[in-house]
Design a protein around this motif. Structure first.
Motif, PDB file in Angstrom:
ATOM      1  N   ASN A 186      14.778  23.332  91.271  1.00 54.09           N
ATOM      2  CA  ASN A 186      13.924  22.172  91.525  1.00 54.09           C
ATOM      3  C   ASN A 186      14.365  21.392  92.774  1.00 54.09           C
ATOM      4  OD1 ASN A 186      16.234  21.015  90.451  1.00 54.09           O
ATOM      5  ND2 ASN A 186      15.173  19.750  88.972  1.00 54.09           N
ATOM      6  N   TRP A 187      15.149  22.026  93.623  1.00 52.18           N
ATOM      7  CA  TRP A 187      15.684  21.365  94.806  1.00 52.18           C
ATOM      8  C   TRP A 187      14.576  20.815  95.713  1.00 52.18           C
ATOM      9  CZ3 TRP A 187      19.375  18.863  97.004  1.00 52.18           C
ATOM     10  CH2 TRP A 187      19.413  18.716  98.390  1.00 52.18           C
ATOM     11  N   GLU A 188      13.582  21.611  96.009  1.00 50.18           N
ATOM     12  CA  GLU A 188      12.531  21.183  96.936  1.00 50.18           C
ATOM     13  C   GLU A 188      11.798  19.939  96.426  1.00 50.18           C
ATOM     14  OE1 GLU A 188      11.769  21.972 100.089  1.00 50.18           O
ATOM     15  OE2 GLU A 188      13.550  23.238  99.989  1.00 50.18           O
ATOM     16  N   GLN A 189      11.572  19.847  95.124  1.00 50.94           N
ATOM     17  CA  GLN A 189      10.866  18.702  94.566  1.00 50.94           C
ATOM     18  C   GLN A 189      11.770  17.475  94.430  1.00 50.94           C
ATOM     19  OE1 GLN A 189      11.063  21.692  92.871  1.00 50.94           O
ATOM     20  NE2 GLN A 189       9.070  22.516  93.443  1.00 50.94           N
ATOM     21  N   CYS A 190      13.089  17.682  94.334  1.00 50.25           N
ATOM     22  CA  CYS A 190      14.012  16.587  94.017  1.00 50.25           C
ATOM     23  C   CYS A 190      15.005  16.253  95.115  1.00 50.25           C
ATOM     24  CB  CYS A 190      14.785  16.921  92.744  1.00 50.25           C
ATOM     25  SG  CYS A 190      13.766  17.152  91.300  1.00 50.25           S
ATOM     26  N   LYS A 191      14.957  16.928  96.237  1.00 49.99           N
ATOM     27  CA  LYS A 191      16.008  16.733  97.236  1.00 49.99           C
ATOM     28  C   LYS A 191      16.085  15.300  97.731  1.00 49.99           C
ATOM     29  CE  LYS A 191      13.206  18.671 100.951  1.00 49.99           C
ATOM     30  NZ  LYS A 191      13.119  19.792 101.876  1.00 49.99           N
ATOM     31  N   GLN A 192      14.973  14.566  97.739  1.00 47.76           N
ATOM     32  CA  GLN A 192      15.024  13.174  98.178  1.00 47.76           C
ATOM     33  C   GLN A 192      15.905  12.331  97.258  1.00 47.76           C
ATOM     34  OE1 GLN A 192      12.348  14.814  97.196  1.00 47.76           O
ATOM     35  NE2 GLN A 192      11.032  13.595  95.889  1.00 47.76           N
ATOM     36  N   LEU A 193      15.970  12.704  95.969  1.00 44.92           N
ATOM     37  CA  LEU A 193      16.850  11.984  95.045  1.00 44.92           C
ATOM     38  C   LEU A 193      18.317  12.250  95.366  1.00 44.92           C
ATOM     39  CD1 LEU A 193      14.949  12.567  91.708  1.00 44.92           C
ATOM     40  CD2 LEU A 193      15.127  10.438  92.983  1.00 44.92           C
ATOM     41  N   TRP A 194      18.608  13.462  95.807  1.00 44.05           N
ATOM     42  CA  TRP A 194      19.969  13.811  96.218  1.00 44.05           C
ATOM     43  C   TRP A 194      20.405  12.919  97.380  1.00 44.05           C
ATOM     44  CZ3 TRP A 194      23.891  16.927  94.675  1.00 44.05           C
ATOM     45  CH2 TRP A 194      24.891  17.209  95.587  1.00 44.05           C
ATOM     46  N   TYR A 195      19.531  12.822  98.375  1.00 45.19           N
ATOM     47  CA  TYR A 195      19.866  12.013  99.552  1.00 45.19           C
ATOM     48  C   TYR A 195      19.931  10.533  99.202  1.00 45.19           C
ATOM     49  CZ  TYR A 195      19.185  16.280 102.145  1.00 45.19           C
ATOM     50  OH  TYR A 195      19.298  17.558 102.615  1.00 45.19           O
ATOM     51  N   GLN A 196      19.102  10.080  98.269  1.00 44.87           N
ATOM     52  CA  GLN A 196      19.177   8.691  97.836  1.00 44.87           C
ATOM     53  C   GLN A 196      20.522   8.418  97.145  1.00 44.87           C
ATOM     54  OE1 GLN A 196      17.156   6.038  98.108  1.00 44.87           O
ATOM     55  NE2 GLN A 196      15.464   7.021  99.142  1.00 44.87           N
ATOM     56  N   HIS A 197      20.996   9.375  96.357  1.00 47.48           N
ATOM     57  CA  HIS A 197      22.262   9.200  95.644  1.00 47.48           C
ATOM     58  C   HIS A 197      23.443   9.102  96.617  1.00 47.48           C
ATOM     59  CE1 HIS A 197      25.363   9.577  92.595  1.00 47.48           C
ATOM     60  NE2 HIS A 197      25.899  10.552  93.300  1.00 47.48           N
ATOM     61  N   TRP A 198      23.464   9.921  97.637  1.00 45.84           N
ATOM     62  CA  TRP A 198      24.598   9.974  98.554  1.00 45.84           C
ATOM     63  C   TRP A 198      24.421   9.107  99.791  1.00 45.84           C
ATOM     64  CZ3 TRP A 198      28.775  11.663  96.469  1.00 45.84           C
ATOM     65  CH2 TRP A 198      28.697  12.603  95.448  1.00 45.84           C
TER      66      TRP A 198
END
Length: 143
Positions: free
Chosen positions: A80-92
């Motif tokens: 689900n990386w493509e759909q959720c990657k913005q959450l990854w960047y928001q976290h870090w």
């Protein structure tokens, strides 16, 4: 992915280990059931400005180790990386170089650490439900 340690459930898991394969199935299914409400808490705590990302967070794989331990993952993985990657960047946090002329440029850290906070909020719920689910399943098997 978030990982939650289950402390204080040693007696229940010891009984599961003694049951062998039946205990393995009970542990995995109970953990999956317990993680569902925890995932909803994490989705609720996710940043709201990340389009469909928070709706695509999911429960990942559940692993059983030789020592009897279980590990369940939830959040973002390769599926689900493509759909959720913005959450990854928001976290870090991330550097916005701006694509539009008047866009904010600089380091964005509004939601840094949101996933850790959301996981901590979900931990007690997951552990309480896990304890209840394992107890119910053991009662059924031992009757």
């Amino acid at each position: 992915m978030a990982y939650v340690a289950a402390d204080g459930l040693e007696d229940l898991f010891k009984t599961l280990d003694e049951l062998g394969q039946v205990g393995n199935r009970i542990g995995v299914s109970s953990l999956r059931k317990a993680m569902k409400p925890g995932l909803e808490i994490i989705k609720k705590d996710a940043p709201h400005d990340t389009y469909e990302g928070r709706d695509n967070l999911k429960i990942g794989t559940i692993k059983r180790y030789k020592n009897g331990g279980l590990q369940g993952a939830m959040g973002i993985d390769s599926t689900n990386w493509e759909q959720c990657k913005q959450l990854w960047y928001q976290h870090w946090g991330y550097n916005n170089y701006g694509g539009r002329p008047k866009a904010f440029r600089g380091r964005v850290e509004n939601h840094v650490g949101w996933f850790d906070k959301a996981s901590d909020n979900a931990k007690d719920t997951i552990l309480n439900i896990l304890e209840d689910e394992v107890g119910k399943a053991l009662d059924k098997v031992l009757k």
